[in-house]
Design a protein around this motif. Structure first.
Motif, PDB file in Angstrom:
ATOM      1  N   PRO A 250      41.113  12.683 -34.062  1.00 14.11           N
ATOM      2  CA  PRO A 250      41.598  12.025 -35.285  1.00 14.11           C
ATOM      3  C   PRO A 250      43.065  12.314 -35.599  1.00 14.11           C
ATOM      4  O   PRO A 250      43.636  11.680 -36.459  1.00 14.11           O
ATOM      5  CB  PRO A 250      40.695  12.610 -36.361  1.00 14.11           C
ATOM      6  N   ARG A 251      43.665  13.289 -34.898  1.00 10.19           N
ATOM      7  CA  ARG A 251      45.063  13.621 -35.178  1.00 10.19           C
ATOM      8  C   ARG A 251      45.945  13.164 -34.022  1.00 10.19           C
ATOM      9  O   ARG A 251      45.493  13.127 -32.873  1.00 10.19           O
ATOM     10  CB  ARG A 251      45.198  15.133 -35.392  1.00 10.19           C
ATOM     11  N   PRO A 252      47.211  12.868 -34.283  1.00 13.59           N
ATOM     12  CA  PRO A 252      48.092  12.392 -33.209  1.00 13.59           C
ATOM     13  C   PRO A 252      48.210  13.376 -32.052  1.00 13.59           C
ATOM     14  O   PRO A 252      48.413  12.973 -30.916  1.00 13.59           O
ATOM     15  CB  PRO A 252      49.445  12.217 -33.919  1.00 13.59           C
ATOM     16  N   GLU A 253      48.082  14.676 -32.355  1.00 13.57           N
ATOM     17  CA  GLU A 253      48.235  15.676 -31.297  1.00 13.57           C
ATOM     18  C   GLU A 253      46.963  15.897 -30.486  1.00 13.57           C
ATOM     19  O   GLU A 253      46.967  16.634 -29.489  1.00 13.57           O
ATOM     20  CB  GLU A 253      48.711  17.011 -31.900  1.00 13.57           C
ATOM     21  N   ASP A 254      45.852  15.280 -30.899  1.00 10.98           N
ATOM     22  CA  ASP A 254      44.596  15.454 -30.171  1.00 10.98           C
ATOM     23  C   ASP A 254      44.624  14.704 -28.846  1.00 10.98           C
ATOM     24  O   ASP A 254      45.398  13.773 -28.655  1.00 10.98           O
ATOM     25  CB  ASP A 254      43.414  14.956 -31.007  1.00 10.98           C
ATOM     26  N   ALA A 255      43.720  15.109 -27.953  1.00 13.45           N
ATOM     27  CA  ALA A 255      43.559  14.375 -26.696  1.00 13.45           C
ATOM     28  C   ALA A 255      43.074  12.965 -26.999  1.00 13.45           C
ATOM     29  O   ALA A 255      42.325  12.748 -27.955  1.00 13.45           O
ATOM     30  CB  ALA A 255      42.546  15.096 -25.799  1.00 13.45           C
ATOM     31  N   PRO A 256      43.497  11.988 -26.212  1.00 12.41           N
ATOM     32  CA  PRO A 256      43.070  10.608 -26.479  1.00 12.41           C
ATOM     33  C   PRO A 256      41.576  10.427 -26.288  1.00 12.41           C
ATOM     34  O   PRO A 256      40.961  11.075 -25.442  1.00 12.41           O
ATOM     35  CB  PRO A 256      43.862   9.771 -25.464  1.00 12.41           C
ATOM     36  N   VAL A 257      41.002   9.555 -27.120  1.00 16.38           N
ATOM     37  CA  VAL A 257      39.599   9.169 -26.977  1.00 16.38           C
ATOM     38  C   VAL A 257      39.561   7.921 -26.102  1.00 16.38           C
ATOM     39  O   VAL A 257      40.154   6.900 -26.437  1.00 16.38           O
ATOM     40  CB  VAL A 257      38.971   8.875 -28.355  1.00 16.38           C
ATOM     41  N   ASP A 258      38.890   8.030 -24.974  1.00 12.80           N
ATOM     42  CA  ASP A 258      38.773   6.896 -24.054  1.00 12.80           C
ATOM     43  C   ASP A 258      37.471   6.160 -24.327  1.00 12.80           C
ATOM     44  O   ASP A 258      36.397   6.777 -24.373  1.00 12.80           O
ATOM     45  CB  ASP A 258      38.796   7.381 -22.599  1.00 12.80           C
ATOM     46  N   ARG A 259      37.569   4.835 -24.516  1.00 10.97           N
ATOM     47  CA  ARG A 259      36.389   4.036 -24.855  1.00 10.97           C
ATOM     48  C   ARG A 259      36.379   2.737 -24.067  1.00 10.97           C
ATOM     49  O   ARG A 259      37.421   2.185 -23.732  1.00 10.97           O
ATOM     50  CB  ARG A 259      36.370   3.691 -26.349  1.00 10.97           C
ATOM     51  N   ILE A 260      35.185   2.246 -23.835  1.00 10.57           N
ATOM     52  CA  ILE A 260      34.959   0.937 -23.233  1.00 10.57           C
ATOM     53  C   ILE A 260      34.450   0.013 -24.329  1.00 10.57           C
ATOM     54  O   ILE A 260      33.548   0.392 -25.089  1.00 10.57           O
ATOM     55  CB  ILE A 260      33.894   1.022 -22.121  1.00 10.57           C
ATOM     56  N   ILE A 261      35.024  -1.183 -24.414  1.00  7.07           N
ATOM     57  CA  ILE A 261      34.496  -2.194 -25.329  1.00  7.07           C
ATOM     58  C   ILE A 261      33.991  -3.363 -24.498  1.00  7.07           C
ATOM     59  O   ILE A 261      34.739  -3.952 -23.709  1.00  7.07           O
ATOM     60  CB  ILE A 261      35.553  -2.663 -26.344  1.00  7.07           C
ATOM     61  N   LEU A 262      32.720  -3.676 -24.663  1.00  5.18           N
ATOM     62  CA  LEU A 262      32.104  -4.791 -23.951  1.00  5.18           C
ATOM     63  C   LEU A 262      32.240  -6.069 -24.769  1.00  5.18           C
ATOM     64  O   LEU A 262      32.236  -6.030 -25.999  1.00  5.18           O
ATOM     65  CB  LEU A 262      30.625  -4.504 -23.699  1.00  5.18           C
ATOM     66  N   SER A 263      32.333  -7.190 -24.075  1.00 10.16           N
ATOM     67  CA  SER A 263      32.448  -8.481 -24.751  1.00 10.16           C
ATOM     68  C   SER A 263      31.550  -9.508 -24.079  1.00 10.16           C
ATOM     69  O   SER A 263      31.172  -9.352 -22.906  1.00 10.16           O
ATOM     70  CB  SER A 263      33.905  -8.976 -24.705  1.00 10.16           C
ATOM     71  N   ALA A 264      31.256 -10.552 -24.827  1.00  9.00           N
ATOM     72  CA  ALA A 264      30.477 -11.659 -24.261  1.00  9.00           C
ATOM     73  C   ALA A 264      31.226 -12.356 -23.138  1.00  9.00           C
ATOM     74  O   ALA A 264      30.614 -13.014 -22.296  1.00  9.00           O
ATOM     75  CB  ALA A 264      30.134 -12.659 -25.361  1.00  9.00           C
ATOM     76  N   TYR A 265      32.567 -12.234 -23.106  1.00  8.53           N
ATOM     77  CA  TYR A 265      33.309 -12.927 -22.053  1.00  8.53           C
ATOM     78  C   TYR A 265      33.297 -12.194 -20.713  1.00  8.53           C
ATOM     79  O   TYR A 265      33.735 -12.733 -19.706  1.00  8.53           O
ATOM     80  CB  TYR A 265      34.746 -13.256 -22.463  1.00  8.53           C
ATOM     81  N   HIS A 266      32.809 -10.966 -20.663  1.00  5.72           N
ATOM     82  CA  HIS A 266      32.757 -10.254 -19.391  1.00  5.72           C
ATOM     83  C   HIS A 266      31.725 -10.880 -18.453  1.00  5.72           C
ATOM     84  O   HIS A 266      30.660 -11.329 -18.895  1.00  5.72           O
ATOM     85  CB  HIS A 266      32.430  -8.774 -19.598  1.00  5.72           C
ATOM     86  N   THR A 267      32.058 -10.879 -17.164  1.00  8.49           N
ATOM     87  CA  THR A 267      31.108 -11.357 -16.163  1.00  8.49           C
ATOM     88  C   THR A 267      30.290 -10.183 -15.638  1.00  8.49           C
ATOM     89  O   THR A 267      30.671  -9.018 -15.801  1.00  8.49           O
ATOM     90  CB  THR A 267      31.849 -12.016 -14.983  1.00  8.49           C
ATOM     91  N   LYS A 268      29.183 -10.503 -14.976  1.00  9.69           N
ATOM     92  CA  LYS A 268      28.374  -9.439 -14.381  1.00  9.69           C
ATOM     93  C   LYS A 268      29.189  -8.677 -13.330  1.00  9.69           C
ATOM     94  O   LYS A 268      29.037  -7.474 -13.156  1.00  9.69           O
ATOM     95  CB  LYS A 268      27.102 -10.031 -13.754  1.00  9.69           C
ATOM     96  N   GLU A 269      30.082  -9.403 -12.652  1.00  7.55           N
ATOM     97  CA  GLU A 269      30.943  -8.754 -11.653  1.00  7.55           C
ATOM     98  C   GLU A 269      31.870  -7.731 -12.322  1.00  7.55           C
ATOM     99  O   GLU A 269      32.072  -6.625 -11.798  1.00  7.55           O
ATOM    100  CB  GLU A 269      31.773  -9.805 -10.907  1.00  7.55           C
ATOM    101  N   ASP A 270      32.448  -8.102 -13.487  1.00  5.04           N
ATOM    102  CA  ASP A 270      33.283  -7.157 -14.241  1.00  5.04           C
ATOM    103  C   ASP A 270      32.505  -5.885 -14.547  1.00  5.04           C
ATOM    104  O   ASP A 270      32.985  -4.760 -14.340  1.00  5.04           O
ATOM    105  CB  ASP A 270      33.724  -7.772 -15.577  1.00  5.04           C
ATOM    106  N   LEU A 271      31.302  -6.072 -15.060  1.00  5.81           N
ATOM    107  CA  LEU A 271      30.487  -4.946 -15.511  1.00  5.81           C
ATOM    108  C   LEU A 271      30.021  -4.089 -14.338  1.00  5.81           C
ATOM    109  O   LEU A 271      30.002  -2.852 -14.427  1.00  5.81           O
ATOM    110  CB  LEU A 271      29.290  -5.464 -16.317  1.00  5.81           C
ATOM    111  N   ALA A 272      29.650  -4.727 -13.250  1.00  2.21           N
ATOM    112  CA  ALA A 272      29.220  -3.982 -12.067  1.00  2.21           C
ATOM    113  C   ALA A 272      30.383  -3.165 -11.509  1.00  2.21           C
ATOM    114  O   ALA A 272      30.213  -2.001 -11.091  1.00  2.21           O
ATOM    115  CB  ALA A 272      28.691  -4.940 -11.009  1.00  2.21           C
ATOM    116  N   HIS A 273      31.584  -3.747 -11.500  1.00  3.72           N
ATOM    117  CA  HIS A 273      32.769  -3.062 -10.997  1.00  3.72           C
ATOM    118  C   HIS A 273      33.071  -1.821 -11.843  1.00  3.72           C
ATOM    119  O   HIS A 273      33.360  -0.744 -11.328  1.00  3.72           O
ATOM    120  CB  HIS A 273      33.937  -4.044 -11.031  1.00  3.72           C
ATOM    121  N   LEU A 274      32.984  -1.988 -13.168  1.00  2.00           N
ATOM    122  CA  LEU A 274      33.241  -0.873 -14.096  1.00  2.00           C
ATOM    123  C   LEU A 274      32.190   0.216 -13.941  1.00  2.00           C
ATOM    124  O   LEU A 274      32.506   1.408 -13.856  1.00  2.00           O
ATOM    125  CB  LEU A 274      33.277  -1.386 -15.516  1.00  2.00           C
ATOM    126  N   ALA A 275      30.935  -0.188 -13.919  1.00  2.61           N
ATOM    127  CA  ALA A 275      29.845   0.781 -13.785  1.00  2.61           C
ATOM    128  C   ALA A 275      29.973   1.562 -12.494  1.00  2.61           C
ATOM    129  O   ALA A 275      29.775   2.799 -12.464  1.00  2.61           O
ATOM    130  CB  ALA A 275      28.493   0.076 -13.853  1.00  2.61           C
TER     131      ALA A 275
END
Length: 370
Positions: free
Chosen positions: A339-364
């Motif tokens: 929550p603070r600027p000096e903290d380590a970054p929080v890495d997140r994935i956001i899924l969307s309806a526009y993603h293809t199964k190929e996108d998701l398989a590649h990420l997984a």
């Protein structure tokens, strides 16, 4: 003014080499982002339903602009009034199972106006640790190290120490960093000796949780509190506007306020597009649900690395350092300090309806292989 909670966004410029690089772009953001001669699969942002990639939805917006013009810069109370605003309010209130609705130009404006009015009405304000700055009073600093469960228990305890108070409780519907979908049934355990207003920010719930595309109002309307739901329509629903849902008394206070009367409403063409797009939203909800099920099934054995709720399209890495690794593999994810600027970054994935199964398989595959 200092806020805690979800206040650090992608455009927060930080010079540390450990932070995600910025990728300026001059065109619409979709599932692919071209950068330095290469296309990257995009897993960030808030376009959960991918409406910008739905040509019929774009057509509805264009037709709405042709009908109403590019903008309407007059007060809702001027002598010539556009029917589309009241039509949207009535449809949204009906869909959400709320008595009334008030439409504003942004989700931030909706949250800000709501909390401002509540602060005038309440003796005390209790804000959840992840409450968005839009619904926080000036200089109010929730404890970012407190869990939502601890916050709920603290509210219950404090409620039994006072009588005859009007208390405003402010919270997001979803903590999008953990991520976690909040349950408000604990409000039933508050002391009946006080009057409670519960403000829930549904910005990340509209289009994703609750009743159809209309959020969580119907889910919490029978709690022993005056329920108000506010939020942005600009995330999953892709409409640059905000809305407030509540009872007749509160919505009348909203609409008679100088802020509401003096502010311009949203661009009417987008509002008209919303009224025509319910089936398109439902179609995209189905696609997103399929994508979530497909992806979560493939990362099922990675609980040591990831946090997620199968009902919500956000996945958080427990450890930072994934953003540059996945960028090398051709994928951009969300990454910023919290929550603070000096903290380590929080890495997140956001899924969307526009993603293809190929996108998701590649990420997984990239995650599972480490």
């Amino acid at each position: 003014m200092h806020y805690s909670g979800m206040t650090l966004y992608h455009n927060h410029k930080i010079s540390s080499p450990n932070h995600m690089q910025h990728h300026p772009t001059d065109h619409k953001i979709g599932r692919l982002i071209p950068w330095q001669g290469k296309d990257y699969r995009y897993f960030s942002g808030t376009a959960y339903l991918g409406m910008g990639s739905v040509p019929p939805f774009e057509q509805e917006i264009l037709q709405g602009i042709q009908q109403y013009g590019p903008n309407h810069g007059a007060s809702r109370f001027s002598n010539v009034q556009l029917e589309v605003y009241e039509d949207l309010e009535q449809q949204f209130a009906s869909g959400a199972r709320a008595p009334y609705a008030a439409l504003l130009s942004s989700g931030f404006m909706a949250g800000y106006l709501t909390q401002t009015l509540l602060c005038e009405m309440a003796h005390t304000v209790w804000a959840a640790p992840d409450a968005h700055p839009a619904i926080l009073p000036a200089n109010y600093q929730p404890d970012p190290d407190q869990s939502f469960h601890e916050f709920a228990n603290e509210c219950i305890q404090k409620s039994h120490q006072v009588k005859g108070q009007t208390i405003a409780i402010l919270s997001n519907a979803v903590d999008t960093i953990l991520p976690a979908i909040h349950d408000f049934n604990w409000v039933k355990d508050l002391s009946p000796a006080n009057t409670y207003y519960l403000l829930v920010d549904d910005s990340h719930a509209f289009g994703l949780l609750g009743k159809g595309i209309y959020g969580t109002y119907h889910q919490w309307k029978n709690l022993p509190a005056h329920l108000i739901v506010a939020g942005s329509l600009g995330k999953a629903l892709a409409i640059p506007a905000g809305i407030i849902l509540g009872d007749a008394y509160f919505i009348e206070k909203v609409k008679s306020s100088a802020t509401f009367r003096g502010a311009s409403p949203p661009a009417p063409g987008y509002c008209q597009a919303f009224l025509q797009a319910e089936k398109l939203y439902e179609q995209q909800q189905t696609l997103l649900q399929e994508n979530m099920e497909y992806f979560f099934k493939r990362i099922d054995n990675t609980s040591d690395q990831l946090r997620y709720d199968p009902r919500f399209p956000v996945v958080t890495f427990k450890n930072s350092g994934w953003a540059p690794k996945l960028l090398e593999a051709g994928m951009m994810i969300s990454s910023f300090s919290y929550p603070r600027p000096e903290d380590a970054p929080v890495d997140r994935i956001i899924l969307s309806a526009y993603h293809t199964k190929e996108d998701l398989a590649h990420l997984a595959s990239a995650i599972v292989s480490g």
